[in-house]
Design a protein around this motif. Sequence first.
Motif, PDB file in Angstrom:
ATOM      1  N   GLN A  44      22.785 -63.850  53.161  1.00 30.80           N
ATOM      2  CA  GLN A  44      21.610 -64.074  53.600  1.00 30.80           C
ATOM      3  C   GLN A  44      21.696 -64.577  55.324  1.00 30.80           C
ATOM      4  O   GLN A  44      22.841 -65.372  55.490  1.00 30.80           O
ATOM      5  CB  GLN A  44      20.608 -64.745  53.183  1.00 30.80           C
ATOM      6  CG  GLN A  44      19.819 -64.490  52.019  1.00 30.80           C
ATOM      7  CD  GLN A  44      19.071 -65.327  51.541  1.00 30.80           C
ATOM      8  OE1 GLN A  44      18.644 -66.522  51.737  1.00 30.80           O
ATOM      9  NE2 GLN A  44      17.938 -64.717  50.393  1.00 30.80           N
ATOM     10  N   SER A 103      13.151 -67.743  59.372  1.00 27.04           N
ATOM     11  CA  SER A 103      12.665 -66.417  59.138  1.00 27.04           C
ATOM     12  C   SER A 103      13.963 -65.606  58.891  1.00 27.04           C
ATOM     13  O   SER A 103      15.064 -65.721  59.315  1.00 27.04           O
ATOM     14  CB  SER A 103      12.136 -65.735  60.643  1.00 27.04           C
ATOM     15  OG  SER A 103      11.053 -66.414  61.008  1.00 27.04           O
ATOM     16  N   MET A 104      13.691 -64.651  58.127  1.00 28.32           N
ATOM     17  CA  MET A 104      14.988 -63.932  57.435  1.00 28.32           C
ATOM     18  C   MET A 104      15.430 -62.963  58.313  1.00 28.32           C
ATOM     19  O   MET A 104      14.790 -61.939  58.666  1.00 28.32           O
ATOM     20  CB  MET A 104      14.563 -63.155  56.058  1.00 28.32           C
ATOM     21  CG  MET A 104      15.749 -62.663  55.511  1.00 28.32           C
ATOM     22  SD  MET A 104      16.545 -63.869  54.691  1.00 28.32           S
ATOM     23  CE  MET A 104      15.589 -64.515  53.453  1.00 28.32           C
ATOM     24  N   ASP A 130      13.828 -61.609  49.495  1.00 29.17           N
ATOM     25  CA  ASP A 130      13.322 -62.414  50.687  1.00 29.17           C
ATOM     26  C   ASP A 130      13.277 -63.900  50.238  1.00 29.17           C
ATOM     27  O   ASP A 130      12.851 -64.996  51.334  1.00 29.17           O
ATOM     28  CB  ASP A 130      11.649 -62.069  51.062  1.00 29.17           C
ATOM     29  CG  ASP A 130      11.705 -60.755  51.442  1.00 29.17           C
ATOM     30  OD1 ASP A 130      12.668 -60.030  52.006  1.00 29.17           O
ATOM     31  OD2 ASP A 130      10.654 -59.833  51.054  1.00 29.17           O
ATOM     32  N   SER A 181      19.101 -59.978  54.485  1.00 27.96           N
ATOM     33  CA  SER A 181      19.174 -60.391  53.057  1.00 27.96           C
ATOM     34  C   SER A 181      19.573 -59.208  52.131  1.00 27.96           C
ATOM     35  O   SER A 181      18.796 -58.125  52.199  1.00 27.96           O
ATOM     36  CB  SER A 181      17.982 -61.117  52.606  1.00 27.96           C
ATOM     37  OG  SER A 181      18.076 -61.508  51.303  1.00 27.96           O
TER      38      SER A 181
END
Length: 575
Positions: free
Chosen positions: A220, A227-228, A235, A231
Motif C-alpha cells: 500500500q 488517502s490511499m 481499501d 493498494s
Amino acid sequence: MSIKKKIFLVVSVVLILSGIIITSVWYRVSSNLTDTYLRNISESTMLDACHAFEYLLEDTSYMASMISLNKNNIVQPMEELNENVIMTKGQWNQEYLKNKRVIERFIKGLNGYKYYIVGITIVVKEDCVFSSSHLMQDHEQLYEKIVELDQETLKTNMVMMDPIHVEGGKSTYSSNYVVPAIRGITDWHKNLLGYVVLYFDYGVIEQMFSANLPEGSKFQVVNENKSMIFSNCGDEILEGKYREKGFVYNTFEAKDVGWTFTMAIPSDYYIRDIHRTALLTMVLMIIILILAGTVAILIISKMTMEITLLRNSMEEVSQGNLKIVYPVRSKDEIGQMGRTFNHMVSRIKELMEKVAEEEKQKRKVEMDFLQAQINPHFISNALNTVIWMAKIQNADNLVPLITSLNSLLQSAMHQEQNIIPLKDELAYVDNYLTMIEYGGGYDFLVEKDITGEEIESLHVPKFILQPIVENAVYHGIPKDLSRQGIIRICAEVKEEKLYITVEDNGDGMTKEQMKGILSKKTRKESTFNGIGVQNVNERIKLFFGNEYGLHYESKEGIYTRAVFVLPVVEEGGNI
C-alpha cells in the motif's frame, strides 16, 4: 568413585548440556537468520519500488520545473493573461486567444515526452485553464484544491495530490485514475502567475509497485492525509500495530511527497526450505553428539589407564624410590605429565645432592672461620699486664697499640652471635687500622660516610669489613708519594637493601684481577685473621642467599671499590 567413572559422568553431562545449548543456540540463530532473511527481502523489494518511484518523481519534478520556467511559451503569456483584459462582453478576446495558442501549442508538443505523464494542464485563473489532452476534470474543483495547498511551497517544489477518477481514461491509458502533480509558475519577482499540473498515469504506478512483489504480498501507498494512493489488498489501511501473523512488515516514508509505503510479505513461502534445512542440521548434530560420546568413551578408557600407571609411579617416589622412571607412550597431555614427572624426579635427586653439597661447603666455610679465630685467653691477660707495665714505665705511646690489639683479640674470642651491629664491625676495623698506623709503613687517610645512627644499628655478618680493608691497605694504597692514599668506607640503605662500600684511590684492577680475587682463596698466612675475600663472599651468600654478596668495581689508575650488598637486618636478627 574412580576417576574413570568421574570422567564418564562429566563427559555425559557435558554432552547433554552441549546438546541442549547447541539446540538452543541453533534455534535462536536460525530464527534470527530467518527474520533477517525475510527483513532483507522486504527491505530490498521496498527499496526497489521506492527507488523507481523516486526516479519518476525526480524526473516529473524536472519536467514541471522546465515548463514553469519557460519564459516565451509559459511565463510571458501568463503575465499577459494576468495583466490584460481577456474577456469582452462575455467573450474571450484576441489577447486571450493569442496567448492560449502559444501555451497549448507548447504543452501539446510535450505530449508523449514522458510515457507516464498522460496530460498537462496550465491553470492561470479559476476560469482560465489550458490542457494538452482530452482529460476531463472539473476546473473549479481543481482550482479550489490547488488554492488549499501551501502556496510558498508551490513556488519552489512540486506537490503530489490524491488520485482522481477520470471518465473514459481506460481507453487511452492503463487506468481510470490519475495522480496530479502541482507546481507553481512565478515571474522574476517570485509572484505566482499560475500553476502547472502534470497527471501521472495511475496504472503505471500500480505496475511499478506490483512488478517485484512476491506472490501473496500486500502493498500500500498512503499519503499524509491517510488517502490511499495505491493498494493491492483492498481499501483498508495496513496498520503496523495490528499486524497479521504470517507476514513480515516493512515501512518506508517518502518525505518529499509525504507518502508512506507499507509492505507485508508472507513468511511461510520463503522459510519453508530454511525450516527443512534446519531440521536436517539438527538431526546431523544429534548423530555427531552420539559419535562424539562413543569416541570419548574409548579415549577416556585409554587415558585413565595411563593415569593409573602414572599414579603408581608417584606412589613409588613418595616411598623414597627416586630410581623409578615412567614409560612415556604418547605425546599428549598425559605424555607431557609423564615427561614432567620424570624431570621432576631427576630434579629432586639433583637438588638433594646440591643441598648436601651446600651443607658440606657451609660446614667447611664455618670450619675455616673457626680455625681462623684466635682464642688464647692467656694472651689477652698478658696484654693487660703489658699495658699496666707500660703505664708504670711512662711508655704511654704503647698503650693505644696494645689496647687495639687486645680489642681485636676480645672480638675474636667472643663468637656467641654470627651477626653484630655495624658500629661494632666498624670499631673492629678501627682497632685494626690503629695497629697498622703504629707499624709506620703506610701513610693514608681513612674517611667514613655512615648516614645516621639507624644504619650503624643495622646488623651484618661478623668479620666482613676487616679483610676487605686489609686488602685495600696492602694492595690499594698508591705506591708513589705523589698522591695521598685514601680509604673511604660508606654505608647507605637503598631499595630495602644495605650497601657498604670500601674504596681506595690506588692503581685499580683489571677485569681479570677482579674476577680472580673472588674466585681464589687468600692464604691464611697472608691475612691478619686468616679470613680471605672469597671466604667473606661465600659466608654472605650462605647466610642470605645468592642475591646478596660482595663484588668489585674498578677503574685502572683511579680507584678500586668493594661493594657489599646485604639485607636490612634490624636489631634482634640472627643467622
